[in-house]
Design an enzyme around this catalytic site. Structure first.
Site, PDB file in Angstrom:
ATOM      1  N   CYS A 197      30.359  39.346  46.404  1.00  0.00           N
ATOM      2  CA  CYS A 197      28.915  39.327  46.847  1.00  0.00           C
ATOM      3  C   CYS A 197      28.301  37.880  46.405  1.00  0.00           C
ATOM      4  O   CYS A 197      28.641  37.275  45.527  1.00  0.00           O
ATOM      5  CB  CYS A 197      28.242  40.298  45.705  1.00  0.00           C
ATOM      6  SG  CYS A 197      28.947  41.911  45.810  1.00  0.00           S
ATOM      7  N   ARG A 240      32.118  33.631  51.443  1.00  0.00           N
ATOM      8  CA  ARG A 240      32.759  34.009  50.274  1.00  0.00           C
ATOM      9  C   ARG A 240      33.070  35.395  50.726  1.00  0.00           C
ATOM     10  O   ARG A 240      33.820  36.089  49.949  1.00  0.00           O
ATOM     11  CB  ARG A 240      31.491  34.410  49.597  1.00  0.00           C
ATOM     12  CG  ARG A 240      30.914  33.002  48.887  1.00  0.00           C
ATOM     13  CD  ARG A 240      29.848  33.247  48.301  1.00  0.00           C
ATOM     14  NE  ARG A 240      29.945  34.227  46.896  1.00  0.00           N
ATOM     15  CZ  ARG A 240      30.343  33.670  45.746  1.00  0.00           C
ATOM     16  NH1 ARG A 240      30.171  32.538  45.484  1.00  0.00           N
ATOM     17  NH2 ARG A 240      30.459  34.513  44.854  1.00  0.00           N
ATOM     18  N   TRP A 262      30.038  42.759  48.933  1.00  0.00           N
ATOM     19  CA  TRP A 262      31.544  43.068  49.093  1.00  0.00           C
ATOM     20  C   TRP A 262      31.681  44.257  48.457  1.00  0.00           C
ATOM     21  O   TRP A 262      31.726  44.484  46.872  1.00  0.00           O
ATOM     22  CB  TRP A 262      32.296  41.943  48.421  1.00  0.00           C
ATOM     23  CG  TRP A 262      33.703  42.087  48.965  1.00  0.00           C
ATOM     24  CD1 TRP A 262      34.290  41.583  50.108  1.00  0.00           C
ATOM     25  CD2 TRP A 262      34.902  42.516  47.927  1.00  0.00           C
ATOM     26  NE1 TRP A 262      35.664  41.816  50.034  1.00  0.00           N
ATOM     27  CE2 TRP A 262      36.065  42.267  48.920  1.00  0.00           C
ATOM     28  CE3 TRP A 262      34.988  43.073  46.889  1.00  0.00           C
ATOM     29  CZ2 TRP A 262      37.386  42.802  48.374  1.00  0.00           C
ATOM     30  CZ3 TRP A 262      35.971  43.536  46.535  1.00  0.00           C
ATOM     31  CH2 TRP A 262      37.067  43.115  47.183  1.00  0.00           C
ATOM     32  N   ASN A 264      25.881  41.249  41.524  1.00  0.00           N
ATOM     33  CA  ASN A 264      27.370  40.882  41.741  1.00  0.00           C
ATOM     34  C   ASN A 264      28.103  41.354  40.478  1.00  0.00           C
ATOM     35  O   ASN A 264      27.810  40.877  39.233  1.00  0.00           O
ATOM     36  CB  ASN A 264      27.436  39.593  41.915  1.00  0.00           C
ATOM     37  CG  ASN A 264      28.876  39.035  42.363  1.00  0.00           C
ATOM     38  OD1 ASN A 264      29.640  39.839  42.466  1.00  0.00           O
ATOM     39  ND2 ASN A 264      29.216  37.742  42.211  1.00  0.00           N
ATOM     40  N   GLY A 265      28.980  42.122  40.633  1.00  0.00           N
ATOM     41  CA  GLY A 265      29.956  42.595  39.410  1.00  0.00           C
ATOM     42  C   GLY A 265      30.041  44.064  39.519  1.00  0.00           C
ATOM     43  O   GLY A 265      29.839  44.702  40.703  1.00  0.00           O
ATOM     44  N   GLU A 271      53.635  30.929  50.083  1.00  0.00           N
ATOM     45  CA  GLU A 271      52.540  30.415  50.620  1.00  0.00           C
ATOM     46  C   GLU A 271      52.236  30.446  52.121  1.00  0.00           C
ATOM     47  O   GLU A 271      51.034  31.105  52.778  1.00  0.00           O
ATOM     48  CB  GLU A 271      52.092  28.934  50.133  1.00  0.00           C
ATOM     49  CG  GLU A 271      50.781  28.370  50.641  1.00  0.00           C
ATOM     50  CD  GLU A 271      49.472  29.058  50.230  1.00  0.00           C
ATOM     51  OE1 GLU A 271      49.493  30.113  49.359  1.00  0.00           O
ATOM     52  OE2 GLU A 271      48.551  28.782  50.583  1.00  0.00           O
ATOM     53  N   LYS A 284      49.501  32.987  53.957  1.00  0.00           N
ATOM     54  CA  LYS A 284      48.482  32.506  55.120  1.00  0.00           C
ATOM     55  C   LYS A 284      48.626  33.235  56.251  1.00  0.00           C
ATOM     56  O   LYS A 284      47.461  33.609  57.046  1.00  0.00           O
ATOM     57  CB  LYS A 284      48.923  31.035  55.564  1.00  0.00           C
ATOM     58  CG  LYS A 284      48.520  29.867  54.428  1.00  0.00           C
ATOM     59  CD  LYS A 284      47.103  29.359  54.284  1.00  0.00           C
ATOM     60  CE  LYS A 284      46.694  30.514  53.295  1.00  0.00           C
ATOM     61  NZ  LYS A 284      46.813  30.097  51.813  1.00  0.00           N
ATOM     62  N   GLU A 300      47.055  36.600  55.483  1.00  0.00           N
ATOM     63  CA  GLU A 300      45.597  36.743  55.440  1.00  0.00           C
ATOM     64  C   GLU A 300      44.825  36.619  56.620  1.00  0.00           C
ATOM     65  O   GLU A 300      43.734  37.216  56.676  1.00  0.00           O
ATOM     66  CB  GLU A 300      45.190  35.340  54.518  1.00  0.00           C
ATOM     67  CG  GLU A 300      45.678  35.569  53.081  1.00  0.00           C
ATOM     68  CD  GLU A 300      45.402  34.407  52.279  1.00  0.00           C
ATOM     69  OE1 GLU A 300      44.512  34.178  51.058  1.00  0.00           O
ATOM     70  OE2 GLU A 300      45.666  33.183  52.785  1.00  0.00           O
ATOM     71  N   HIS A 339      69.657  40.092  49.900  1.00  0.00           N
ATOM     72  CA  HIS A 339      69.822  41.189  48.930  1.00  0.00           C
ATOM     73  C   HIS A 339      68.721  42.384  49.448  1.00  0.00           C
ATOM     74  O   HIS A 339      68.328  42.919  48.338  1.00  0.00           O
ATOM     75  CB  HIS A 339      69.553  40.859  47.399  1.00  0.00           C
ATOM     76  CG  HIS A 339      70.514  39.778  46.697  1.00  0.00           C
ATOM     77  ND1 HIS A 339      71.843  40.369  46.614  1.00  0.00           N
ATOM     78  CD2 HIS A 339      70.541  38.537  46.765  1.00  0.00           C
ATOM     79  CE1 HIS A 339      72.656  39.288  46.298  1.00  0.00           C
ATOM     80  NE2 HIS A 339      71.890  38.343  46.246  1.00  0.00           N
ATOM     81  N   LYS A 343      36.215  34.949  49.451  1.00  0.00           N
ATOM     82  CA  LYS A 343      36.923  33.516  49.173  1.00  0.00           C
ATOM     83  C   LYS A 343      37.173  33.552  47.367  1.00  0.00           C
ATOM     84  O   LYS A 343      37.945  32.862  47.101  1.00  0.00           O
ATOM     85  CB  LYS A 343      35.532  32.523  49.344  1.00  0.00           C
ATOM     86  CG  LYS A 343      35.940  31.252  49.067  1.00  0.00           C
ATOM     87  CD  LYS A 343      37.284  30.665  49.866  1.00  0.00           C
ATOM     88  CE  LYS A 343      37.876  29.436  49.661  1.00  0.00           C
ATOM     89  NZ  LYS A 343      39.208  28.913  50.015  1.00  0.00           N
TER      90      LYS A 343
HETATM   91  C1  G6P Z   1      41.268  34.903  46.771  1.00  0.00           C
HETATM   92  C2  G6P Z   1      41.344  33.772  47.718  1.00  0.00           C
HETATM   93  C3  G6P Z   1      42.483  32.968  47.961  1.00  0.00           C
HETATM   94  C4  G6P Z   1      42.664  32.470  46.493  1.00  0.00           C
HETATM   95  C5  G6P Z   1      42.423  33.386  45.288  1.00  0.00           C
HETATM   96  C6  G6P Z   1      42.609  32.716  43.851  1.00  0.00           C
HETATM   97  O1  G6P Z   1      41.997  35.795  46.905  1.00  0.00           O
HETATM   98  O2  G6P Z   1      41.082  34.685  49.203  1.00  0.00           O
HETATM   99  O3  G6P Z   1      42.439  32.184  48.827  1.00  0.00           O
HETATM  100  O4  G6P Z   1      43.795  31.818  46.388  1.00  0.00           O
HETATM  101  O5  G6P Z   1      41.452  34.352  45.361  1.00  0.00           O
HETATM  102  O6  G6P Z   1      41.228  31.965  44.024  1.00  0.00           O
HETATM  103  P1  G6P Z   1      40.844  30.603  42.889  1.00  0.00           P
HETATM  104  O7  G6P Z   1      39.821  30.249  43.043  1.00  0.00           O
HETATM  105  O8  G6P Z   1      41.077  31.375  41.624  1.00  0.00           O
HETATM  106  O9  G6P Z   1      41.940  29.697  43.252  1.00  0.00           O
END
Ligand code: G6P
Length: 610
Positions: free
Chosen positions: A2, A27, A74, A100-101, A483, A487, A490, A506, A605
């Site tokens: 949010c 965000r 959100w 937000n929360g 990673e 990517k 996501e 395995h 985000k």
């Molecule tokens: C969310 C984002 C990711 C990020 C993760 C941790 O899931 O979409 O891209 O890696 O949070 O976020 P931070 O701000 O703690 O690195």
């Protein structure tokens, strides 16, 4: 997550709210809304979906109000429809809240309030708070008092902003667990969950801490604690400018951020390398350097991409500084009973510095007596402020939800910490110097990799119809495999698994056929030959291979359908290079599949709720 924006001033508030909400689009959200005080009443507009839906609704409105609040939601409680979008209003319709929360005791509060005659119209937890405020307002006839009393009944997390048509030139905000920044302009004042929402108007800000609230009027901002005692807050400066949160000609923020990496890696190292002495200098750690140097154990805590950076850190620090390292998911750490022996140093990694799980884990580690250090990007963020010491990665605002430049900057900073620790403990000046000199070449090497962008797009074109991908790497490049897979899933919604290459046999090997491409991160490093054996195992089963390897390695061409080259570097620095083709591959796959690269579905985000 949010987003919150609020404004008290003399200008028309509508465009200020809409621009603020736009700046927070990155965000992640599913609906949006606003409340404007128009003379003696509130005007509320809300919409499910993208911000453009709300824009359509308000574009013909002729509001004159100069005080208002706006929100991007959100969903946590209640589906993301227009009704559940914030702001929420009480029964009289003259108090509005954005939040937000999560209000954990909302169900019990709701029953109590219903008994008192309040009617509820949404499925949200937030609506209980506005009814509570309304209830207390009847007694005190003072918005600030009513908000404070209401919040004393609430369990959970919140960043809230409240307006009332009965007190029309005021916003009351409060924070417990969700970020809030207050901006001071000339005769105008702002509140936001994210500095990017207000940086176009002011750079002078005050960060609220947990259990603090503020009253914003035309006379200024007054901050208090929940016991109603005034607190003097330090005015700080936002460290970025508007240009940094714009696309600057790139099709997407993610692409811009991928291409910024030569500069962001430079920024992460700037002023921190002492070449002659073969060591790094990290001012932010100076007060805790003894604790770090003599640490019996280092525990990295993080989520998502930051957790992958931590995994690379485990390999780096154990190899060079010879300190045992553990890597923990913040969400797991906070709810188990971790052993924190004396001499444990916790390093929290977070791009945003606001991730709820990471924040809670950090506080738990502090409670248990550990020295807690932070590696953060967002200056002034909660984690940055609450850690005992830390290092900023200085990557600048990262807007694309899929983290790219923050990851390589995190790795750069972890490499700096590794060199520092290793040199203070056991590494010779000669070896340190060789590493430091190599680090300085990284930005140019990243530039070289970026020239493969067209090649990588062509490769992506061949695979857009695939539903599953496997990413394999070993040693330093195992976390890079994780990673790369993250990517891809996501932003392109293709299922992808990252695995240590040898572990593939395995389990995942059962999945391999011509429809499941495998991306090998196979630089010519100490374990290259072992990775080649794993490549052969995939080939033997008809699997298609995309290989990331070091320049000059021609033999791999006979084993892989596609080869992407990265320049040679020290093994432990290779993740900073080898991840970049994977970022580009995910980006092109997503674009070619028509996905919303910068705002992928369901993701946020900065995950500020549990
Ligand atoms: C969310 C984002 C990711 C990020 C993760 C941790 O899931 O979409 O891209 O890696 O949070 O976020 P931070 O701000 O703690 O690195």
């Amino acid at each position: 997550m949010c987003g919150i924006i609020g404004y008290v001033g003399k200008r028309n508030v509508l465009p200020i709210i809409m621009n603020g909400l736009k700046r927070m689009e990155y965000r992640g959200y599913d609906s949006a809304g606003l409340a404007i005080i128009e003379d003696d009443h509130l005007e509320i507009r809300k919409s499910a979906g993208k911000l453009s839906e709300l824009e359509n609704i308000v574009k013909t409105e002729k509001f004159r109000g100069t005080v208002g609040i706006g929100h991007t939601r959100w969903a946590t409680h209640g589906v993301p429809n227009t009704n559940n979008a914030h702001p929420h209003i009480g029964d009289r319709g003259d108090i509005a809240i954005i939040h937000n929360g999560i209000i954990e005791n909302y169900a019990a509060l709701k029953i109590e309030l219903q008994k008192k005659g309040h009617s509820f119209h949404t499925d949200t937890d937030t609506e209980t708070v506005v009814h509570l405020i309304e209830e207390f307002y009847e007694n005190s006839n003072d918005l600030e008092t009513a908000v404070r009393e209401a919040l004393l009944c609430v369990k959970g997390t919140y960043g809230i902003a409240v307006v009332s048509a009965r007190d029309p030139y005021k916003i009351v905000v409060a924070r417990h667990g969700s970020p809030l920044v207050l901006g001071q302009g000339n005769d105008e004042f702002f509140a936001a969950s994210d500095a990017s929402a207000i940086v176009a108007h002011t750079r002078q800000v005050v960060y609220l801490e947990d259990n603090e609230m503020a009253v914003i009027t035309l006379d200024g901002i007054t901050t208090k604690n929940m016991e109603n005692q005034p607190i003097i807050k330090k005015v700080e400066e936002i460290t970025f400018d508007v240009a940094q949160i714009e696309k600057q000609g790139y099709a997407h923020f993610m692409l811009k951020e991928i291409f910024e990496q030569p500069n962001t890696i430079t920024d992460a190292m700037r002023g921190r390398l002492v070449v002659d002495e073969g060591i790094s200098r990290l001012g932010g750690l100076s007060e805790q350097i003894d604790a770090l140097k003599s640490a019996k154990k280092i525990v990295f805590i993080a989520c998502g991409t930051s957790w992958h950076a931590a995994l690379v850190g485990e390999y780096m620090i154990e190899e060079f500084a010879r300190i045992p390292v553990e890597v923990e998911y913040a969400s797991e750490f906070r709810y188990r009973n971790p052993v924190m022996e004396e001499g444990t140093v916790v390093i929290v990694i977070s791009q945003s510095g606001e991730t709820a799980d990471t924040l809670a884990a950090m506080r738990e580690a502090k409670r248990r007596g550990a020295t807690v250090l932070g590696i953060c990007n967002v200056v002034g963020s909660t984690i940055a402020r609450e850690t005992d010491a830390g290092v900023y990665i200085h990557a600048g605002p990262e807007i694309g939800v899929a983290s790219t430049k923050a990851f390589t900057s995190q790795l750069t900073v972890i490499a700096l910490i590794t060199v520092l620790l290793a040199r203070l403990r056991n590494m010779s000046a000669v070896e340190g110097k060789q590493i430091v000199e190599e680090m300085l070449t990284l930005p140019d090497k990243v530039r070289t990799i970026l020239t493969s962008n067209d090649l990588i797009r062509e490769i992506a074109e061949k695979y857009i119809d695939k539903r599953n991908f496997l990413y394999l790497g070993r040693g330093y490049n195992f976390p890079v495999a994780l990673e790369g897979a993250l990517k891809l899933k996501e932003i392109s919604y293709i299922h992808a698994e990252g695995y240590p290459a040898a572990e593939m046999k395995h389990g995942p090997i059962a999945l391999i056929d011509e429809d499941m491409p495998t991306v090998f991160i196979a630089p010519k490093d100490a374990i290259y030959d072992k990775v080649v054996s794993n490549i052969e195992e995939v080939r033997a089963r008809g699997g298609k291979i995309i290989a990331i390897t070091t320049e000059g390695n021609t033999e791999i061409r006979s084993k892989a359908e596609h080869v992407i080259y990265v320049p040679k570097t020290h093994d432990f620095l290779m993740p900073i290079l080898s991840v970049i083709p994977l970022q580009m591959l995910a980006y092109h796959m997503a674009v070619l599949r028509g996905c919303n690269v910068d705002q992928p579905r369901n993701l946020a985000k900065s995950v500020t709720v549990e």
